[in-house]
Scaffold this motif. Structure first.
Motif, PDB file in Angstrom:
ATOM      1  N   TYR A 179       0.830  -1.203   0.000  1.00 27.67           N
ATOM      2  CA  TYR A 179       0.000   0.000   0.000  1.00 27.67           C
ATOM      3  C   TYR A 179       0.864   1.253   0.000  1.00 27.67           C
ATOM      4  CZ  TYR A 179      -3.843   3.080   1.294  1.00 27.67           C
ATOM      5  OH  TYR A 179      -4.777   4.075   1.318  1.00 27.67           O
TER       6      TYR A 179
ATOM      7  N   TYR B 218     -10.264  -1.859   3.803  1.00 22.86           N
ATOM      8  CA  TYR B 218      -9.545  -2.395   2.638  1.00 22.86           C
ATOM      9  C   TYR B 218     -10.308  -3.484   1.898  1.00 22.86           C
ATOM     10  CZ  TYR B 218      -6.054   0.592   4.442  1.00 22.86           C
ATOM     11  OH  TYR B 218      -5.415   1.709   4.877  1.00 22.86           O
TER      12      TYR B 218
ATOM     13  N   CYS C 279     -12.737  -3.072   0.072  1.00 21.82           N
ATOM     14  CA  CYS C 279     -13.110  -2.560  -1.251  1.00 21.82           C
ATOM     15  C   CYS C 279     -11.973  -1.766  -1.897  1.00 21.82           C
ATOM     16  CB  CYS C 279     -14.377  -1.711  -1.154  1.00 21.82           C
ATOM     17  SG  CYS C 279     -14.180  -0.271  -0.096  1.00 21.82           S
ATOM     18  N   HIS C 280     -10.780  -1.846  -1.350  1.00 25.28           N
ATOM     19  CA  HIS C 280      -9.639  -1.118  -1.908  1.00 25.28           C
ATOM     20  C   HIS C 280      -9.030  -1.925  -3.059  1.00 25.28           C
ATOM     21  CE1 HIS C 280      -5.790   0.877  -2.264  1.00 25.28           C
ATOM     22  NE2 HIS C 280      -6.278   1.862  -1.518  1.00 25.28           N
ATOM     23  N   PRO C 281      -8.766  -1.290  -4.201  1.00 25.65           N
ATOM     24  CA  PRO C 281      -8.258  -2.037  -5.362  1.00 25.65           C
ATOM     25  C   PRO C 281      -6.932  -2.758  -5.127  1.00 25.65           C
ATOM     26  CG  PRO C 281      -8.250   0.337  -5.791  1.00 25.65           C
ATOM     27  CD  PRO C 281      -8.952   0.121  -4.488  1.00 25.65           C
ATOM     28  N   ASN C 282      -6.071  -2.250  -4.262  1.00 24.70           N
ATOM     29  CA  ASN C 282      -4.801  -2.930  -3.997  1.00 24.70           C
ATOM     30  C   ASN C 282      -4.984  -4.241  -3.239  1.00 24.70           C
ATOM     31  OD1 ASN C 282      -3.584  -0.754  -5.201  1.00 24.70           O
ATOM     32  ND2 ASN C 282      -2.399  -0.144  -3.424  1.00 24.70           N
TER      33      ASN C 282
ATOM     34  N   ALA D 140      -7.917  -6.232  -3.772  1.00 24.78           N
ATOM     35  CA  ALA D 140      -9.048  -6.908  -4.417  1.00 24.78           C
ATOM     36  C   ALA D 140      -8.780  -8.394  -4.658  1.00 24.78           C
ATOM     37  CB  ALA D 140      -9.403  -6.220  -5.731  1.00 24.78           C
ATOM     38  N   ASP D 141      -7.543  -8.743  -4.905  1.00 24.26           N
ATOM     39  CA  ASP D 141      -7.179 -10.141  -5.151  1.00 24.26           C
ATOM     40  C   ASP D 141      -7.320 -10.927  -3.845  1.00 24.26           C
ATOM     41  OD1 ASP D 141      -5.876 -12.584  -5.477  1.00 24.26           O
ATOM     42  OD2 ASP D 141      -4.245 -11.721  -6.653  1.00 24.26           O
TER      43      ASP D 141
ATOM     44  N   TRP E 243      -5.445 -10.433  -0.140  1.00 24.77           N
ATOM     45  CA  TRP E 243      -6.232 -10.217   1.076  1.00 24.77           C
ATOM     46  C   TRP E 243      -5.865 -11.260   2.137  1.00 24.77           C
ATOM     47  CZ3 TRP E 243      -9.426  -6.572   2.968  1.00 24.77           C
ATOM     48  CH2 TRP E 243     -10.220  -6.920   4.062  1.00 24.77           C
TER      49      TRP E 243
END
Length: 126
Positions: free
Chosen positions: A5, A70, A72-75, A77-78, A82
């Motif tokens: 991040y 986080y 819904c945070h694009p970094n 998303a995988d 996560w």
């Protein structure tokens, strides 16, 4: 290096000594990680006294600084990313009760509902 991040070198100061002194001067507890990462924290009251009126005011960002932000945070998303972050407990930010106990989801949901219900849009002025 390897930050998912952000990192302390760009968020704070470029050296460990400068960063640790800066954080210690502001009352933070500092913990350097084996991988070179930095974890720092401080306990803050959720409610403070307004300096002019003396009213008790909600003054914190539990709703935005909890790890669930986080989801819904694009970094993050995988699902593999996560899961790795969750297993390592290496969230960019997180909030707990002062003793480190996790904040219950129903409490977070209530806080977020109240915050949104009381938000007021303001047109920025140049």
């Amino acid at each position: 290096e390897g930050a998912r991040y952000n990192n302390w070198e760009t968020n704070l100061l470029p050296t460990k000594v400068e960063t640790e002194n800066y954080l210690n001067d502001r009352g933070y507890t500092v913990e350097w990680q084996e991988d070179g990462g930095l974890r720092y924290w401080q306990n803050y009251p959720a409610v403070r006294e307004h300096p002019s009126t003396g009213e008790k005011v909600w003054f914190n960002q539990i709703h935005a600084h909890h790890k669930s932000f986080y989801e819904c945070h694009p970094n993050f998303a995988d699902p593999a990313v996560w899961q790795a972050v969750a297993e390592e407990n290496k969230w960019p930010v997180d909030c707990t009760y002062g003793d480190g106990t996790p904040i219950e989801q129903e409490t977070l949901d209530h806080i977020r509902e109240v915050v949104w219900r009381n938000c007021v849009g303001v047109t920025p002025k140049p």
